[in-house]
Design a protein around this motif. Structure first.
Motif: not given
Length: 614
Positions: A15-16, A57-64, A140-148, A201-203
């Motif tokens: 999802v985006f 699931l860790l997912d950089t392709g998810s913006n939330a 799903i933990l998205g980019i806000d979690f992964l980028k910090k 998109d890591s998902g």
């Protein structure tokens, strides 16, 4: 469920969202999380939330972040989740758009804090133990979690390490990325000499997914069809891909949908995590991936078609058939489905069945394409035509290619052949085409050469179904072939070959003359657009118009007569005639006089017969 279907489920849930986020300061801590399962490079980890362990699931392709609705009351009660109506939005999924209520997630891993992350409640049960070896996931933990914080993924040792700082070993490869907006990670790569921009998109389980815009621009589906692909998901191998110093090949999914999360035009495709290998670090602040050893082996369980991105010659046969359908639809507006369909079938020499229940475009499509492939239904083709008429469309192209229409040939049509009293019988060869592609390829450039039209006044796509008739002189063919071999003629011929590359090389025009000095072409399909009632009169009028061209060309007395008659017209009458026929090049006197003669007497041929032929 087959292995192939299991595989596909993996990347049909991305999802985006495009929403604002907040970032808190780094803490001086390191946290290790277990990799509970890795599926095609996807990372599933375990995190404690509200006193319980949950799989995410860790997912950089998810913006939330997305959490299963079953946990909503528990997380609201514990204070991990708070409601924020400002974040209410619509999620663009693969299948549809879903309205979701906005929330903020507060998460703490030892001393590492993640506060006020945009979060939504949506079902995330993507994997099952029976099919995937795991029941998953709570969210799903998205980019806000992964980028910090810098985050290390070590698939071999099954661990995720979240660090405040990371210095990559010298032998590790650096792969830089840009950030589009706030959260889209763009990796620029090269395929051959073409730049291709991927969203990391890591998902995604697919190594690469090409978006609709990219697939359409490079005619991926057309090339794959010509290579043998018919139905089902389309996977292609475009050769070596270079991203920085990393080189690889990958079976890539080509998405062809008209809407959804993979139809964006600002990005060419999605890159899955398998291409980063089994040990890498994601560092958002340094805008780079640090990679120990790319690439994971990831062969999809589908046939992949080897094609390239070299420019494919555009083929306009699909748009030409769309134009024909619109002409037939124009007839229906005047005369009704049954009469128009029956007349169209007669022109083509086909046996067509008429269904009283079908109306409009549906009736037309079933007559034109009795059987279509499963992925290109009559409904889909009709909807595409109504949505974007005369626009290049894969299904119209494919079904026209499949139809494999016969080469154009002499058409015996009763109204013409039975006119025993026709005033110039035997003076020219009559040709009634029923292959509009052939007509365009044969005669468009001749019409340009003869100053009948210009490329600006009539485009090739509209040529065959905009002309009702033409006349040609055998004596001019030699000069025409010389014109084709240079300058404007050479460019025109190249244009025809580009538009219709799969048409066989046609025999030269003189083959249509059958030994006569002149050729007259009457196009029944264009005339049919005016309705069935006036169809026979339209044929006769068009035939008379073109025959008068021949008579003008053959008879010097007529040329003098027409020139005198035109010179006696008032300036107002002359201007009215020119404005009534804007597509002609009337700056050429011969064209002007010939057309004036034919339009003036096409319904009064008896006057010409009496004056010049008796």
């Amino acid at each position: 469920m087959t292995k192939r279907n299991q595989w596909l489920r993996g990347f049909f849930t991305t999802v985006f969202l495009f929403i604002f986020t907040s970032i808190t300061p780094f803490a001086s801590e390191q946290v290790q999380l277990p990799i509970v399962k890795s599926i095609g490079g996807l990372i599933i980890t375990k995190i404690e939330l509200a006193g319980k362990d949950h799989l995410f699931l860790l997912d950089t392709g998810s913006n939330a972040n997305f959490i299963n609705p079953a946990l909503k009351s528990e997380l609201l009660k514990s204070g991990h989740i708070t409601t924020d109506t400002k974040l209410d939005t619509v999620v663009n999924t693969f299948s549809k758009k879903i309205a979701l209520k906005g929330h903020r997630l507060n998460l703490k891993l030892k001393n590492l804090t993640y506060n006020k992350m945009p979060t939504y409640f949506m079902d995330n049960n993507r994997f099952t133990k029976a099919k995937d070896g795991i029941d998953c996931c709570s969210g799903i933990l998205g980019i806000d979690f992964l980028k910090k914080y810098p985050i290390e993924f070590d698939l071999k040792n099954k661990v995720v390490k979240i660090k405040t700082k990371f210095n990559a070993p010298k032998q590790w490869e650096r792969l830089s990325f840009d950030v589009i907006g706030k959260n889209v990670l763009k990796i620029s790569c090269m395929i051959g000499k073409r730049n291709v921009d991927f969203r990391f998109d890591s998902g995604s389980e697919a190594p690469l997914i090409f978006h609709t815009n990219f697939s359409n621009t490079h005619r991926i589906a057309q090339k794959a069809y010509l290579a043998g692909h018919e139905l089902g998901p389309l996977f292609v191998n475009l050769g070596e891909i270079r991203c920085g110093n990393i080189k690889f090949t990958a079976d890539s999914y080509a998405y062809l949908g008209s809407s959804g999360a993979l139809s964006h035009s600002f990005i060419d495709g999605n890159m899955g995590p398998s291409l980063l290998g089994e040990h890498y670090v994601f560092d958002f602040n340094k805008k780079a991936f640090f990679i120990a050893k790319p690439v994971l082996e990831n062969k999809v369980p589908y046939k992949s078609y080897e094609i390239d991105l070299k420019a494919m010659q555009r083929n306009s046969i699909g748009e030409l058939k769309q134009a024909e359908a619109l002409i037939l639809n124009s007839c229906i507006q005047v005369s009704g489905e049954k009469d128009c369909i029956n007349k169209w079938c007669r022109i083509y020499g086909k046996k067509c069945s008429y269904n009283e229940k079908e109306k409009g475009i549906g009736q037309i499509l079933k007559a034109m394409y009795p059987k279509t492939s499963l992925d290109c239904s009559h409904f889909k083709m009709g909807a595409n035509l109504m949505k974007a008429p005369l626009k290049e469309d894969y299904c119209w192209w494919k079904e026209t290619m499949r139809l494999k229409e016969k080469e154009g040939e002499q058409l015996e049509y009763s109204v013409v052949t039975q006119k025993k009293d026709y005033f110039m019988k035997g003076e020219f060869q009559l040709y009634l085409p029923r292959n509009q592609v052939e007509l365009t390829k044969k005669l468009y450039c001749y019409a340009i050469y003869s100053n009948l039209i210009t490329t600006e006044s009539v485009e090739p796509l509209l040529f065959a179904l905009s002309i009702k008739g033409m006349s040609l002189s055998n004596k001019r063919l030699k000069q025409y072939y010389s014109w084709l071999a240079q300058g404007e003629g050479q460019k025109c011929q190249a244009w025809m070959n580009e538009l219709f590359p799969y048409e066989k090389d046609q025999e030269k025009l003189e083959s249509l003359f059958f030994g006569r000095d002149h050729l007259v072409i009457v196009n029944p399909l264009t005339i049919l657009g005016d309705g069935v009632t006036g169809f026979e009169k339209g044929l006769t009028t068009t035939l008379s118009h073109e025959a008068l061209h021949v008579l003008y060309d053959k008879n010097k007395k007529i040329k003098k007569y027409v020139k005198d008659k035109w010179s006696k017209l008032s300036d107002k009458k002359k201007e009215e005639f020119k404005k009534a026929h804007p597509s002609y090049q009337f700056d050429k006197e011969d064209v002007l006089l010939k057309e004036y003669f034919s339009y003036t007497f096409q319904d009064k041929v008896d006057l010409i017969k009496k004056e010049f032929m008796d």
